[in-house]
Every structure is written in structure tokens, then in C-alpha cells.
Motif scaffolding. Structure first.
Motif, short mmCIF file in Angstrom:
data_model
loop_
_atom_site.label_atom_id
_atom_site.label_comp_id
_atom_site.label_asym_id
_atom_site.label_seq_id
_atom_site.Cartn_x
_atom_site.Cartn_y
_atom_site.Cartn_z
N UNK A 53 0.81 -1.23 0.00
CA UNK A 53 0.00 0.00 0.00
C UNK A 53 0.84 1.27 0.00
N UNK A 54 2.17 1.13 0.13
CA UNK A 54 3.07 2.29 0.23
C UNK A 54 2.46 3.31 1.20
N UNK A 55 2.23 4.53 0.70
CA UNK A 55 1.61 5.52 1.57
C UNK A 55 0.14 5.73 1.18
N UNK A 56 -0.55 4.61 0.96
CA UNK A 56 -1.99 4.67 0.74
C UNK A 56 -2.42 5.01 -0.67
N UNK A 57 -1.45 5.15 -1.60
CA UNK A 57 -1.85 5.52 -2.95
C UNK A 57 -2.30 4.28 -3.72
N UNK A 58 -3.13 4.51 -4.76
CA UNK A 58 -3.61 3.41 -5.61
C UNK A 58 -2.44 2.85 -6.40
N UNK A 59 -2.48 1.51 -6.61
CA UNK A 59 -1.43 0.90 -7.44
C UNK A 59 -2.09 -0.15 -8.33
N UNK A 60 -2.12 0.13 -9.60
CA UNK A 60 -2.74 -0.81 -10.54
C UNK A 60 -4.23 -0.93 -10.27
N UNK A 62 -10.77 6.91 0.84
CA UNK A 62 -11.51 5.67 0.70
C UNK A 62 -11.61 4.90 2.02
N UNK A 63 -10.54 4.93 2.80
CA UNK A 63 -10.54 4.22 4.08
C UNK A 63 -11.64 4.78 4.98
N UNK A 64 -11.83 6.10 4.94
CA UNK A 64 -12.87 6.70 5.77
C UNK A 64 -14.25 6.40 5.20
N UNK A 73 -3.96 4.27 12.37
CA UNK A 73 -2.94 4.92 11.55
C UNK A 73 -3.47 5.20 10.15
N UNK A 74 -4.12 4.20 9.58
CA UNK A 74 -4.65 4.35 8.22
C UNK A 74 -5.72 5.45 8.17
N UNK A 75 -6.55 5.49 9.23
CA UNK A 75 -7.69 6.42 9.22
C UNK A 75 -7.28 7.85 9.54
N UNK A 76 -6.03 8.04 9.98
CA UNK A 76 -5.62 9.40 10.35
C UNK A 76 -4.48 9.92 9.47
N UNK A 77 -4.02 9.08 8.54
CA UNK A 77 -2.89 9.51 7.69
C UNK A 77 -3.39 10.05 6.36
N UNK A 78 -2.51 10.64 5.61
CA UNK A 78 -2.73 11.12 4.23
C UNK A 78 -3.98 11.99 4.11
N UNK A 79 -4.21 12.78 5.12
CA UNK A 79 -5.35 13.68 5.05
C UNK A 79 -6.67 13.04 5.43
N UNK A 80 -6.66 11.71 5.70
CA UNK A 80 -7.90 11.05 6.07
C UNK A 80 -8.53 11.66 7.31
N UNK A 81 -7.65 12.16 8.22
CA UNK A 81 -8.18 12.69 9.48
C UNK A 81 -9.13 13.85 9.22
N UNK A 82 -8.94 14.56 8.08
CA UNK A 82 -9.82 15.67 7.73
C UNK A 82 -11.26 15.20 7.52
N UNK A 83 -11.40 13.96 7.00
CA UNK A 83 -12.73 13.44 6.67
C UNK A 83 -13.34 12.65 7.81
N UNK A 84 -12.54 12.36 8.81
CA UNK A 84 -12.98 11.47 9.88
C UNK A 84 -14.05 12.15 10.73
#
Lengths: 165, 450
Positions: A68-75, A84-86, A138-149
Motif C-alpha cells: 500500500x506504500x503511503x496509501x496511494x492506488x497501485x494498478x 476511501x478508508x474513511x 494509523x490508516x484512518x488518520x494519515x494522508x489527510x484522512x483525518x480531515x474526513x474522519x
């Protein structure tokens, strides 16, 4: 006495087969085996929020980042977790679903946001309850997800994981 | 080589063959479980979850092995007897079903989310779907087998449904394992599992599609249908363009008469004729089912096909100095075959027959047996449920005294052959053991194979 009713042979064969299944289950449940790396040490019960966040980042780096690297889409098979996680969390039944998914490796559709990735996921049963809670947070608070939480969604706790897994 | 040594060698060879067959069964049935242990494998999880998966793998092996048990391999079933193999099939089939159910219930308990995913549209995916359909196939198969008569299902229709459901259950269960991935997520494991499953489906295809080609090359025709006592017939067949069929006295063959060799209408019938006459076969038949009620109307010249010989109920497989035979009703048929063969071979050993029947005028083949007394050292005791007027012989069921007198001084010396209805065989077996006959000296055949 009616010895012919239950031939000894099939009883012995049957007993051996059941025994084999039990021995298999016992052996597998007492050895971590291959797959994901060995269990991380559990944090102290009174771990601070910082310690939990560190644990989450650590588990992510060890178990998740290789794909998942830093949560970005791959293929086509690895969706972006940014937002998406939120989406998954707040969908109906989504909170339980994320836990089930982590341990079960199977995906069902979550309906009200038209989330429809149906792929399999490695099973991470070797994670402790605290590690699982930390990595989900961690997943739900990283990469800006916390903004949507949403504020009404509390972080996962080890107890919640324990009750669900 | 002394007779005693011959007997010991035969006993030992049979024990060895039985042990080898049992070991082969275990290895083949446990193959999916053993494969799961190979790398790569997932991390170990809780006991109940692992047990659920283990039971699933063992059930898969069991379902596959059931296809082999019914595939009529004389060499495999010989040390056990085909009726025992059929009972193994029933027991192990029920056990496999229980394992499938335990697998489902344990997994559902450990993974409650899977129940919700089972509903159509629940997003369960192909792995869950194939597992669910396989479970349904197994359950339907069991219901149709246990409640065939109440459900009004004909015997032939049941056999076709049984084979198709069995194959469907195996193929779906295999797809389930391959799709689920967890323990089968490696190409080499998937290849072995696929080959292993294909071998068992291939066995059934061989039995149903290829073997009839061989049957068609050796056709038979009805020579004669001879009435015996009320409701009982002798069916005689003669070969068309070949030398006939060698068999051991007491064995049976699957008969297809008036139909193509690929038909599922076939009937297990015991030979009643001498094994020394392979060019003219006779079968003893009692009217009981759809087919047997029509035997009397079979016209001479009707084309027939024979799959055989099968079975281990034969004095040829148990060489002892003389034999003791215990028959109930039409169960006399394979025993008559043995007596006729012994007479044709000029046997000078002492033989005994205990023949139980409901009434004097229901004793099948009584004339033939009386004639054999002149050619063999044979003592005969008839046991009638109801004796005719002036009857001085034993009345009721076979009792200990009658058996003890037939067994003579040394109850361990001669092989005892028992053939008759189930309750009679169970009672006789218990009495024989009570008389001191060891289990290895008792050979039984249950003729309600199906």
C-alpha cells in the motif's frame, strides 16, 4: 452383540481422520508458521496516545507498506486509501467490516457509498489486538484522512478488536 | 505345503492386503490436509478456526475417496468383501457429511461476517459460493439416500442422482479450496489438488463410459428362465461369440439385460451355477424389486451384459478342510454355487449346510441340494419357521444347538459362510462366536447391497 453393524475398519479409519484434523489444528494454532513477520511485542496497557500512534506507524511500515506504500492506488487491485478508508469506515457496517477484512482476508461490498472493490487481502491474524487497532487508526488518520474522519467515530481500541476477531 | 499352512498363508495375505488398502485410503484421503502443511502457508491462527479448515480438507478427501470405494475394483475390495466396502462407503460418507457441517459451523462461529455474506448479493464471492453449493450437494445426496423410498425416488434415478451429486460435491469443494486460497495459494499445491480430484472423477468416467465398451465386446444371451419355488427363478445365460466367464463360486456379477451396456439399469446377482462351467452361467433370483418381478417374462435370446465377477464370498478365498454354510432364504444362491463347484471338483472333505426358511414349500433349490448329498460328504439341517405336518426338524430361527452340531468337534477348523437377511446374519454371527468360531473364520455376505 452386533459387531457387524459397525465394522471396526470404518470406525478406525474415521477416528484416524478426525484425529488428523485435530492434530493439524493444534499444531497450526500453536506455531505462528510462515506468512507475515513474527509478532511484535505488545505495548504497555497504559501506553500513551503517542505510543499507540508510533505502534500504528511501525506496523504499517512492517506489514502494509510493501503493497500500500503511503496509501496511494497501485494498478487495478490496490485502491487508493486516501479518503476511501474513511468511506469504508462510515458506510453501514463499515466499522466492523474493516476489522473483519483485516483478519479474514475477504471482501464484501459496502453499499451506501457504492464501494465495490471485491478483492482478497492477506490475513493478518498474527497481529495482536493492540497492533490491529493501532494500524487501523494509523490508516484512518494519515494522508489527510483525518480531515474526513467524523467526530462521532472514535478510534479503534484493542478491546473492540478483541470482541470482534 | 500342508492344508494348515495354506490356510495360514491365505489369512496372512488377506490381512496384509487389508492393511495396504486401509493405508492407501488414509494417505489419499489426507492428501489435501498434508498439502496444506507445505509452504507457503499462512500464519497459525486460533485452534477452532484451524480445526474448521482441517475438517474441511479431510472432508474433501473423504468425498473423493467415496468415488473410489464404489468403483468396483475387485483387487481392492477382495480382502474386505464388496458388501463390507459398501458399508464402509455408507459410514465414511455420513462421517464426511458431519465433517462438512462441522467445517461450516465452526467457520461461521469464528467468522460471523461469513453468514451475512452468504445471502445472495452479500458479496460472498466465488470461494464462499462454491463452498455453499458443495455443502448443499452433500446434504441433498444424504437426504436422497436415507429417504429415497419415502421421497418416491426410483432406484435407477437415485443411482444417477447419487453419482452426479457426488461428482458435483467433489468438483465444487475442490473449486472452493482453490479459490479460497489461504492454504492452497501456491501453483504447485493447486496443480496437485487438481490432478488428484481429476483422478477420482476419472474413475467414475471410466466405470460408466469406458468399461461398458469391454462389456459390449463380450455379450451374453438368455438361455433359459426356470421357475423354482413360488417367486423364485433361475436365470441361465450363455456367451455369444466368446468362451464365457471364469469366476470363484459364491461371487456375483452386475447384470444388464435387454438394455445397452451403458444403461444404469443393472442388478447385482449371485451365481448359482458351478464355477467349473464358465460357458453356462446361472443366477438365483427372488422377486423383490422392479427388475426381479419381470425376470419370469424374459424371452430366451434376450441380449445381456455382465460386469464381473465381484465379491469375496467364496470358499476359494478361504481354503479350509471342508466348509460350513448357513443360508437364509434366497441367500442359498451363492452357497449352492459353492456346493456345486465342490461336487464338480470331487471334494472329499466334510461339509455342512444349515438352511433356514419360512416354510417347507419355500425352500429354494431344495431338489438341487438333495441331489448334491449323493455327490458330497454333506450334512444338511433345514430350519423352518413353520414346519409342515409331521415335521421333526428344528422349528423357529436358527439356534445354538443346530449350529454347534453343524460345526462339529472343532469350531475353528472350517470356514463358515453366512448369507441371508440382515437380522438373521447378525443373530447367526453372535451365535457362531458364542460357539467358539473366531471372527476370521466367519465370512458373511449381505445381499441387500443397494
Amino acid at each position: 452383540m452386533q459387531p457387524s453393524r459397525f465394522p471396526l475398519g470404518s470406525s478406525l479409519l474415521g477416528a484416524t481422520l478426525v484425529l488428523a484434523a485435530v492434530v493439524f489444528a493444534w499444531a497450526r494454532s500453536t506455531t505462528p508458521g510462515g506468512g507475515p513477520p513474527a509478532r511484535q511485542p505488545e505495548p504497555q496497557a497504559q501506553a500513551t496516545a503517542t505510543a499507540t500512534a508510533e505502534l500504528g506507524a511501525e506496523v504499517w511500515a512492517a506489514r502494509c507498506a510493501s503493497c500500500h506504500r503511503e496509501g496511494e492506488a497501485r494498478g487495478r487491485s490496490i485502491p487508493s486509501l486516501h479518503g476511501f478508508a474513511v468511506d469504508l469506515l462510515v458506510a453501514e457496517g463499515g466499522r466492523e467490516y474493516l476489522v473483519d477484512f483485516l483478519f479474514d482476508g475477504r471482501v464484501r461490498q459496502v453499499s451506501n457509498r457504492e464501494v465495490s472493490y471485491v478483492k482478497s487481502h492477506p490475513e493478518y491474524d498474527a497481529l495482536s489486538d493492540a497492533e490491529a487497532a493501532a494500524v487501523l487508526n494509523h490508516m484512518l488518520t494519515s494522508w489527510g484522512n483525518v480531515e474526513f474522519l467524523p467526530e462521532e467515530e472514535p478510534p479503534y481500541t484493542a478491546d473492540e478488536i478483541a470482541a470482534r476477531r | 505345503v500342508s492344508p494348515i499352512e495354506t490356510r495360514h498363508r491365505a489369512d496372512a495375505a488377506r490381512r496384509r492386503a487389508a492393511a495396504v488398502a486401509a493405508l492407501a485410503y488414509l494417505i489419499l484421503a489426507l492428501l489435501p490436509l498434508l498439502l496444506a502443511l507445505g509452504p507457503p502457508r499462512p500464519a497459525g491462527r486460533r485452534f477452532w478456526l484451524e480445526l474448521s479448515l482441517a475438517l474441511g480438507f479431510v472432508a474433501l478427501g473423504q468425498i473423493a475417496l467415496q468415488l473410489a470405494l464404489i468403483a468396483r475394483f475387485q483387487r481392492i475390495s477382495e480382502p474386505f468383501g464388496i458388501d463390507l466396502v459398501m458399508r464402509y462407503h455408507r459410514h465414511l460418507g455420513v462421517l464426511a457429511t458431519l465433517m462438512v457441517l462441522a467445517h461450516v459451523l465452526l467457520l461461521g462461529w469464528q467468522r460471523p461476517a461469513l453468514w451475512r455474506a452468504l445471502v445472495p448479493g452479500g458479496g460472498g464471492g466465488a470461494a464462499l459460493g462454491t463452498g455453499a453449493w458443495s455443502t448443499l450437494a452433500v446434504l441433498l445426496l444424504i437426504v436422497l439416500s436415507f429417504w429415497r423410498r419415502p421421497l418416491g425416488l426410483g432406484y435407477e434415478a437415485w443411482r444417477v442422482s447419487h453419482a452426479l451429486l457426488g461428482i458435483a460435491a467433489l468438483v465444487l469443494a475442490l473449486a472452493h479450496v482453490l479459490l479460497a486460497g489461504v492454504y492452497a495459494a501456491a501453483a504447485w499445491k493447486q496443480a496437485i489438488l487438481a490432478l488428484w480430484g481429476a483422478a477420482f472423477v476419472g474413475l467414475i468416467a471410466f466405470l460408466r463410459l469406458v468399461k461398458p465398451i469391454a462389456l459390449a465386446r463380450r455379450p451374453w444371451q438368455v438361455a433359459e428362465v426356470r421357475p423354482d419355488v413360488r417367486g423364485c427363478w433361475t436365470l441361465a445365460l450363455e456367451p455369444v461369440g466368446h468362451a464365457g466367464l471364469g469366476f470363484a463360486p459364491g461371487q456375483f456379477a452386475w447384470l444388464k439385460v435387454g438394455v445397452s451396456p451403458w444403461s444404469v439399469r443393472e442388478h447385482p446377482l449371485s451365481f448359482s451355477s458351478s464355477a467349473e462351467r464358465p460357458e453356462r452361467l446361472e443366477f438365483g433370483i427372488k422377486e423383490a424389486g422392479d427388475f426381479t418381478r419381470t425376470v419370469g417374462a424374459l424371452a430366451p435370446g434376450t441380449r445381456a451384459f455382465l460386469d464381473g465377477p465381484h465379491g469375496s464370498f467364496s470358499c476359494d478365498f478361504h481354503p479350509t478342510p471342508g466348509f460350513v454354510f448357513v443360508a437364509g432364504g434366497i441367500g442359498i444362491t451363492p452357497i449352492l454355487s459353492m456346493l456345486r463347484t465342490l461336487a464338480d471338483r470331487g471334494s472329499g472333505d466334510p461339509h455342512a449346510l444349515v438352511y433356514a426358511c419360512s416354510a417347507w414349500d419355500r425352500l429354494v433349490f431344495r431338489g438341487d441340494i438333495e441331489a448334491l448329498r449323493d455327490r458330497l460328504d454333506l450334512t444338511v439341517a433345514y430350519v423352518l419357521e413353520e414346519g409342515p405336518e409331521g415335521w421333526s426338524g428344528p422349528v423357529g430361527y436358527i439356534d445354538r444347538e443346530t449350529l454347534a452340531s453343524a460345526l462339529g468337534q472343532n469350531p475353528t477348523a472350517r470356514q463358515v459362510f453366512v448369507c441371508g437377511p440382515d437380522p438373521m446374519m447378525d443373530a447367526v454371527e453372535a451365535l457362531l462366536r458364542d460357539c467358539g468360531v473366531p471372527g476370521r473364520r466367519i465370512t458373511m455376505e449381505r445381499f441387500n447391497l443397494v
